[in-house]
Write a protein that holds these residues in place. Sequence first.
Motif, short mmCIF file in Angstrom:
data_model
loop_
_atom_site.label_atom_id
_atom_site.label_comp_id
_atom_site.label_asym_id
_atom_site.label_seq_id
_atom_site.Cartn_x
_atom_site.Cartn_y
_atom_site.Cartn_z
N ALA A 41 0.83 -1.20 0.00
CA ALA A 41 0.00 0.00 0.00
C ALA A 41 0.87 1.26 0.00
O ALA A 41 0.60 2.23 -0.72
CB ALA A 41 -0.92 0.00 1.22
N SER A 43 1.11 3.77 -3.19
CA SER A 43 0.74 5.17 -2.99
C SER A 43 1.85 6.10 -3.48
O SER A 43 1.57 7.11 -4.14
CB SER A 43 0.46 5.42 -1.50
OG SER A 43 0.05 6.74 -1.29
N VAL A 52 -6.22 4.81 -1.30
CA VAL A 52 -5.79 3.41 -1.19
C VAL A 52 -6.93 2.59 -0.59
O VAL A 52 -7.48 2.94 0.45
CB VAL A 52 -4.54 3.29 -0.29
CG1 VAL A 52 -4.13 1.83 -0.15
CG2 VAL A 52 -3.39 4.12 -0.85
N VAL A 87 -5.33 3.17 -5.79
CA VAL A 87 -4.48 2.01 -5.51
C VAL A 87 -5.33 0.97 -4.78
O VAL A 87 -5.98 1.29 -3.78
CB VAL A 87 -3.27 2.39 -4.63
CG1 VAL A 87 -2.43 1.14 -4.33
CG2 VAL A 87 -2.42 3.46 -5.30
#
Length: 335
Positions: free
Chosen positions: A155, A159, A173, A220
């Motif tokens: 993550a 990002s 995210v 994301v």
Amino acid sequence: MKIAVDAMGGDNAPQVVVEGIEKARDEWSDLEFTLYGKESEIKKYLKDDKNIKIVHTDEQILGTDEPVRAIRSKKNASMVLAAKSVKDGENDALFSLGNTGALLAAGIFVVGRIKQVARPALMPTLPATNSTRGVNMLDVGANAEAKPAYLQQWAIMGSIYAHDVKKIDNPRVALLNNGAEYDKGDKLHKETYQLLKETKGINFIGNLESNNILAGKADVIVTDGFTGNAALKATEGTATILLKQLKDALLNNGIFTKMGAAIVSPSLKGMKKMFDTSQAGGAVLLGLKSPVIKAHGAADSRTVYYTVKQIYDMLSNDTINKANKYFEQMDQEEK
């Protein structure tokens, strides 16, 4: 900035590789390329060798080769030599259209992973209905099993990538899950949700269901490799079937249907453009010491060009080192 290219990987290599590289070279004069492969074959398509060097080798990794075994046994394969040049600092990034598993193995065992990243992840860019920049999803196949800490690391890297390469100020995210509620999912997803919620520096928006992968609700999407690969292939397969069925329905049902197809043609071109992922470049293997990018084996020269742009943006923004610094800071705070 120097890019190592496996010129023999892919269905239409080395032609599309050379054509795409030359177009990118003409666009960004500060890029230098080293093409690894059969020199005579590469030179058939090379019009101008400015900023382009060829390292000859007759050996290559085939799509039928067992990935790890091939990396270890075919020491002079174009992909292995390209990866080794990145490890040795001769080049800054690695690009290939070849065997996905072999490139993953070359990235992990030759280029090497970032110290603080437990498992690198494979991240493509998918189309999104209300975004020209698409959505990044990781992992989509590098790791069949995962731990919450892995997904947290992915993550963070996803990002940073979305900010640097996609130019998104505060990337959203999301965690791919079987429900939007915070307490949905198995132990992995529940623990990951809490971990992402507490992670500094990312804009975590919660869970996302698979029917919203292409809806543009996140920039994301994080998931384990098994789930990500299954979701990716289901999404790609559904899109391919729908587009084919739509085309057949409009062109094979009489003159009046064909007339209607001509009227809606501009709208259909917009739909086709949405699913044209060539401008998104290739899939990034995040978590390695240098950028390693995999483009589809059937990619054309346009995809090669846009993949180079992708690498150029990563190198220009020092994306890998930003991830390094983030994880180093995390380590210091935990101590």
